[in-house]
Design a protein around this motif. Structure first.
Motif, short mmCIF file in Angstrom:
data_model
loop_
_atom_site.label_atom_id
_atom_site.label_comp_id
_atom_site.label_asym_id
_atom_site.label_seq_id
_atom_site.Cartn_x
_atom_site.Cartn_y
_atom_site.Cartn_z
N HIS A 136 0.83 -1.21 0.00
CA HIS A 136 0.00 0.00 0.00
C HIS A 136 0.86 1.26 0.00
N SER A 137 2.06 1.15 -0.53
CA SER A 137 2.99 2.27 -0.60
C SER A 137 3.59 2.33 -2.00
N ALA A 138 4.23 3.45 -2.30
CA ALA A 138 4.87 3.62 -3.60
C ALA A 138 6.15 4.41 -3.45
N VAL A 139 7.22 3.94 -4.09
CA VAL A 139 8.49 4.65 -4.14
C VAL A 139 8.77 4.94 -5.61
N SER A 140 8.66 6.21 -6.00
CA SER A 140 8.73 6.59 -7.40
C SER A 140 9.82 7.62 -7.64
N ALA A 141 10.31 7.66 -8.88
CA ALA A 141 11.28 8.67 -9.31
C ALA A 141 10.88 9.16 -10.69
N VAL A 142 11.04 10.45 -10.89
CA VAL A 142 10.67 11.07 -12.17
C VAL A 142 11.88 11.79 -12.73
N ALA A 143 12.19 11.54 -14.01
CA ALA A 143 13.31 12.20 -14.69
C ALA A 143 12.81 12.82 -15.98
N GLN A 144 13.47 13.90 -16.38
CA GLN A 144 13.11 14.54 -17.65
C GLN A 144 13.65 13.72 -18.81
N HIS A 145 12.88 13.66 -19.88
CA HIS A 145 13.27 12.90 -21.06
C HIS A 145 13.26 13.81 -22.28
N LEU A 146 14.41 13.89 -22.93
CA LEU A 146 14.57 14.69 -24.15
C LEU A 146 14.28 16.17 -23.93
N GLY A 147 14.27 16.58 -22.67
CA GLY A 147 14.06 17.99 -22.37
C GLY A 147 12.64 18.47 -22.53
N ILE A 148 11.71 17.58 -22.84
CA ILE A 148 10.35 18.03 -23.13
C ILE A 148 9.28 17.26 -22.35
N SER A 149 9.61 16.12 -21.80
CA SER A 149 8.61 15.33 -21.08
C SER A 149 9.28 14.61 -19.92
N SER A 150 8.50 13.82 -19.20
CA SER A 150 9.02 13.12 -18.03
C SER A 150 8.81 11.62 -18.17
N VAL A 151 9.73 10.88 -17.59
CA VAL A 151 9.61 9.43 -17.49
C VAL A 151 9.53 9.08 -16.02
N ARG A 152 8.55 8.27 -15.68
CA ARG A 152 8.34 7.89 -14.28
C ARG A 152 8.67 6.41 -14.09
N GLY A 153 9.40 6.13 -13.02
CA GLY A 153 9.70 4.76 -12.64
C GLY A 153 9.38 4.53 -11.18
N ARG A 154 9.29 3.27 -10.80
CA ARG A 154 9.02 2.95 -9.40
C ARG A 154 9.78 1.70 -9.00
N PHE A 155 10.05 1.60 -7.71
CA PHE A 155 10.67 0.40 -7.17
C PHE A 155 9.55 -0.44 -6.55
N THR A 156 9.52 -1.71 -6.89
CA THR A 156 8.42 -2.57 -6.46
C THR A 156 8.76 -3.39 -5.22
N GLU A 157 10.03 -3.43 -4.82
CA GLU A 157 10.43 -4.21 -3.64
C GLU A 157 11.19 -3.31 -2.67
N PHE A 158 10.62 -3.12 -1.51
CA PHE A 158 11.26 -2.29 -0.48
C PHE A 158 10.62 -2.58 0.87
N GLY A 159 11.25 -2.13 1.89
CA GLY A 159 10.74 -2.29 3.25
C GLY A 159 11.37 -1.26 4.15
N GLY A 160 10.88 -1.19 5.37
CA GLY A 160 11.45 -0.21 6.28
C GLY A 160 10.71 -0.15 7.60
N ARG A 161 11.21 0.70 8.45
CA ARG A 161 10.68 0.82 9.81
C ARG A 161 10.76 2.26 10.25
N ILE A 162 9.72 2.71 10.91
CA ILE A 162 9.69 4.04 11.52
C ILE A 162 9.57 3.86 13.02
N GLU A 163 10.39 4.54 13.76
CA GLU A 163 10.34 4.49 15.22
C GLU A 163 10.05 5.88 15.74
N ILE A 164 8.85 6.07 16.31
CA ILE A 164 8.49 7.34 16.93
C ILE A 164 8.81 7.23 18.41
#
Length: 334
Positions: A136-164
């Motif tokens: 239920h989460s998404a890790v995405s990155a956006v880069a410019q392509h050819l100076g006129i548009s954007s390409v979006r990618g995402r990582f599908t495998e990740f994990g982590g922990r938050i400690e408050i």
């Protein structure tokens, strides 16, 4: 809480007002359906256990002071004289709230649910461990392509922990119901609570080879030594080093990002979106975070120039994180 009276005149033995005591000569005392009733909550529904409710009559005389219980409930059995009163709710780290309550002929007043907002813009979920939920989460990155548009990618495998850290959720500007009991008093808690916020942590691990841009040929190139070089550097990691308030419900997370064999300081602009129950009996918190990375900072210098001054792939990456975390050390089995 039980400090000096704060608002209005403190009346009673020794001139102090104890926790939950009713104050004022000539007030009738009863049981049953009399007294004050109410709830004190945060904006996302959590009980404010340390809230203090104070009532004053129209002459400014304090007639009642009561702490909220562990469920954020306020309940007294002291009958009050009919008429209008001013009710002030204070808590360390929250902006005080004042309202008018009308006591009926039965000697009872209902204030309903009083919602307190953080003072200084430092909302956080309840303390303890929170586990990132990749489904239920998404890790995405956006880069410019050819100076006129954007390409979006995402990582599908990740994990982590938050400690408050314990006490972090009570952080705020000095004020509210401090040791002197009055609204706007300096409670002396800010420095202590701020140090607890600094003890809160975020740690995340991403499988670099799980990059997905929707194009197999492009994904293969991104996994190659020109970019992520996943054979040599299979993991991308982030570990926080500090947390700074940045506005209402916003934080700046300071931390170290290890990417492509290079470790650099990277700040995340984090928004806390709130908490709520899930269908599996758990509690979830939602966050959104963004940052910008420069490829050359992480030794990813591949560049194909298609014409003067324009690269096939931009050198700046905009990173977007949409995170759900589940309260506890592990995710539910769903």
């Amino acid at each position: 809480m039980g400090g000096t009276g704060g608002m209005g005149r403190a009346v009673g033995t020794g001139g102090t007002v104890g926790t939950g005591s009713a104050v004022g000569a000539g007030r009738a005392v009863g049981t049953g359906g009399t007294g004050l009733r109410g709830q004190v909550r945060t904006r996302d529904g959590w009980a404010v256990q340390h809230a203090v409710v104070t009532m004053t009559d129209m002459s400014g005389t304090q007639v009642l002071r009561q702490d909220a219980d562990e469920n954020g409930s306020v309940r007294t059995d002291t009958a009050l004289a009919p008429g209008p009163y001013t009710v002030v709710v204070t808590a360390v780290g929250y902006a005080p709230v004042a309202s008018t309550a009308l006591v009926t002929a039965s000697g009872r007043a209902e204030v309903g649910t009083v919602v307190l907002a953080r003072q200084g813009g430092v909302e956080l979920p309840p303390p303890g461990a929170w586990s990132l939920d990749p489904a239920h989460s998404a890790v995405s990155a956006v880069a410019q392509h050819l100076g006129i548009s954007s390409v979006r990618g995402r990582f599908t495998e990740f994990g982590g922990r938050i400690e408050i850290a314990a006490g972090a959720a009570a952080t705020g500007s000095a004020g509210g119901a401090g040791s002197t009991g009055g609204t706007g008093s300096t409670g002396g808690a800010y420095g202590v609570e701020a140090s607890r916020v600094d003890a809160s942590r975020v740690d995340a691990v991403i499988n670099a080879a799980s990059i997905d841009t929707g194009n197999a040929l492009r994904d293969k190139h991104l996994k190659s030594p020109d970019f992520l070089d996943v054979e040599r550097f299979p993991e991308i990691t982030y570990s926080s080093t500090g947390l700074t308030p940045a506005g209402p419900d916003r934080w700046t997370v300071h931390g170290q990002l290890a990417l492509h064999g290079v470790v650099r300081e990277v700040d995340l602009d984090l928004s806390y979106l709130g908490t709520g129950p899930d269908p599996w009996g758990g509690v979830r918190a939602a966050f959104r975070a963004t940052t910008e990375l420069h490829r050359e900072d992480f030794a990813m210098n591949y560049n194909q120039v298609v014409q003067a001054g324009i690269s096939a792939i931009g050198t700046t990456l905009r990173v977007e994180l949409d995170i759900q975390a589940v309260q506890g050390e592990s995710l539910p089995g769903v």
